[in-house]
Design an enzyme around this catalytic site. Structure first.
Site, short mmCIF file in Angstrom:
data_model
loop_
_atom_site.label_atom_id
_atom_site.label_comp_id
_atom_site.label_asym_id
_atom_site.label_seq_id
_atom_site.Cartn_x
_atom_site.Cartn_y
_atom_site.Cartn_z
N GLU A 288 3.68 -4.47 -0.59
CA GLU A 288 3.97 -3.65 0.60
C GLU A 288 5.44 -3.78 0.99
OE1 GLU A 288 2.44 -3.40 5.28
OE2 GLU A 288 2.12 -5.20 4.08
N LYS A 352 0.38 4.70 5.30
CA LYS A 352 -0.60 3.88 5.97
C LYS A 352 -1.17 4.63 7.17
CE LYS A 352 -1.28 -0.82 7.76
NZ LYS A 352 -0.63 -2.11 8.07
N CYS A 405 -1.95 -3.26 3.43
CA CYS A 405 -2.08 -4.44 4.27
C CYS A 405 -3.51 -4.57 4.80
CB CYS A 405 -1.05 -4.41 5.40
SG CYS A 405 -0.93 -5.96 6.32
#
Length: 531
Positions: A288, A352, A405
């Site tokens: 990430e 995301k 994440c």
């Protein structure tokens, strides 16, 4: 044991609060990295006995009589979440000058808030409380429901749901395919609360037999499911995945002076030759926000990536993506996965969708920024959530479900409406949490997503724990926490047989209904005995 149970039931005041807090904290030994699931055979009986003695005076009305049960659950939850989430404070110490003041909020404030859910759970259970097996059924149903609620209220934070404690190894993870982690939470509380029946005798035989049958079925199904996967003769795909774990210190990640060194390190790891006799990787995966800059500010970086990649190789990397604002609005930044081909072209991306409150964005942003607050992970500005989610196409005919994440802790995010995909792709940066239990807990929850979907999981973490997990939750390649390096793994294929999420939801609901009916029948039987 009866004397112990009686002593706990009759405890009051500070002693009762300390017992509940200690029982909750002791439960954390069942979670990674300890995995001592038998700890729950102590903590949950203590909780049951505390609830046996938790009832206010009749003249105070329903809420007044319920208050001791709520307080018991709150103290239990407070101990559980303080002991299980203390490592969140490490993220605030990366920039101690700016965020150290918030350390008590992370270490104590968030657990205090999350403990409210467990207070509600014990209050709901108390409404159906009886003196036999019914009360542990009520407690199991209440915890299962409240763990599900915790997954979406206030944007959701189902971290360390109780069900994970009963799944320390792949053979004990397979039940999640049938009932999901929330169904497992209900069953876990029921099974591990069963020894409490010995201390109060009534319903002990029935409760212990039921718990033993459920535990045996849990482990037995694990052996069956793993054997079924092995016998299905799943052949690995043609894709060979290289995971790069650079182990960049979080304090140096966005340091202007360190950016060239970080980028060069990523390129050097990616260009390492495969082990002798092993095929070269087809897909190279960085963690990430691995790129330590905006691509628009460093256009030559794509050329350097192209020079590093061999013909037919693909780079998958996390990065910060920038968009100009419209009509005078400020620019927007996204936490993104980029797919880059061997010519240095971006051929795919995914943003995301589920951002971390206070970490990646500020709720009530206009107000809180006026008070001087900023997101903990703010570098260029707060992040914007993706408008939609979909499969991320990868060369080789692969479709990846993107999980950036902590999106991997939400079961519903591993299933997409536009297709099942070929793999789960989890890019994360757990360097925020240092060498603490946090990264181990994060990996465990990501493993369960592979079991639930029967898809392989590819996980790249900046500081660990990076891993490739097969559809049975078994780790087929990994790098330990804190170690820099790479590893290559031929990507396992997904299983042909799998259960849809709506079936797990139905099974979860069925478990709750059965437990509630058991509690109601037990309470009715108790009332008849005392009439």
């Amino acid at each position: 044991m009866e004397r112990i149970a009686e002593s706990i039931m009759l405890s009051w005041g500070v002693k009762r609060a300390v017992l509940a807090f200690a029982a909750g904290a002791f439960s954390v030994l069942a979670l990674p990295p300890f995995n001592f699931f038998a700890a729950l055979f102590i903590s949950f009986p203590v909780l049951v006995w505390l609830l046996d003695g938790a009832s206010g005076p009749p003249e105070r009305g329903l809420l007044g009589r319920m208050r001791p049960a709520f307080a018991t659950g709150w103290w239990f939850g407070f101990g559980y979440f303080v002991a299980g989430l203390w490592w969140l404070g490490n993220a605030l110490l990366i920039d101690a000058g700016g965020f150290a003041w918030a350390l008590p909020l992370a270490v104590l404030g968030l657990p205090a808030l999350l403990a409210l859910f467990y207070g509600v759970a014990t209050s709901l259970a108390w409404l159906l409380w009886s003196d036999g097996i019914g009360r542990i059924a009520a407690l199991g149903a209440a915890f299962g429901l409240i763990e599900w609620v915790r997954s979406f209220v206030l944007t959701g934070f189902p971290w360390n749901a109780i069900g994970y404690a009963a799944m320390p190894a792949p053979v004990m993870m397979q039940s999640a395919e049938i009932v999901g982690v929330f169904g497992m939470s209900a069953l876990t509380v029921f099974v591990f609360s069963a020894p409490a029946l010995v201390g109060t005798r009534r319903g002990a035989v029935a409760g212990l037999v039921a718990a033993l049958v459920l535990f045996a079925a849990h482990v037995g199904y694990g052996w069956f499911a793993l054997d079924r996967l092995d016998r299905s003769q799943m052949t690995p795909t043609e894709a060979v995945v290289r995971i790069v774990q650079p182990a960049i210190d979080q304090s140096a990640k966005w340091d202007m002076a360190e950016r060239e060194q970080i980028f060069s390190r990523l390129l050097a790891f990616s260009a390492l030759p495969p082990r002798e006799g092993q095929p070269r990787p087809t897909h190279i995966v960085w963690p990430e926000t691995a790129l330590p800059f905006l691509l628009t500010e460093n256009p030559g970086s794509l050329s350097r990536i192209a020079d590093m990649l061999q013909v037919g190789q693909t780079l998958i990397t996390g990065a910060v993506r920038f968009e100009d604002g419209l009509a005078g609005s400020p620019p927007r930044f996204f936490n993104t996965i980029y797919v880059i081909d061997d010519e240095g072209q971006i051929i795919g991306s995914a943003d995301k969708a589920h951002l971390v409150p206070f970490g990646e964005y500020l709720p009530f942003e206009a107000l809180l920024r006026r008070w001087g607050l900023t997101p903990v992970a703010e570098t260029f500005g707060g992040f914007t959530a993706a408008d939609r989610r979909g499969l991320l196409g990868l060369p080789g005919g692969l479709g990846a479900v993107p999980l950036i994440c902590y999106e991997a802790i939400f079961p519903e995010m591993s299933s997409l409406e536009d297709g099942r995909g070929s793999l789960l792709l989890n890019l994360t940066n757990d360097a925020w949490y240092g060498l603490t239990p946090g990264p181990y807990q994060h990996l465990r929850q990501a493993q369960l997503r592979a079991v639930e979907t029967r898809l392989p999981l590819v996980r790249a973490a900046n500081n660990g724990i990076s891993a490739v997990v097969d559809p049975g939750g078994r780790i087929v390649g990994s790098l330990p926490l804190g170690e820099a390096g790479v590893f290559d793994v031929r990507l396992p294929s997904g299983a042909d047989e799998f259960l849809l999420m709506r079936i797990r939801r139905f099974n979860f609901g069925l478990i709750i209904v059965i437990m509630v009916l058991t509690a109601l029948l037990a309470r009715k039987s108790k009332n008849q005995r005392f009439d």
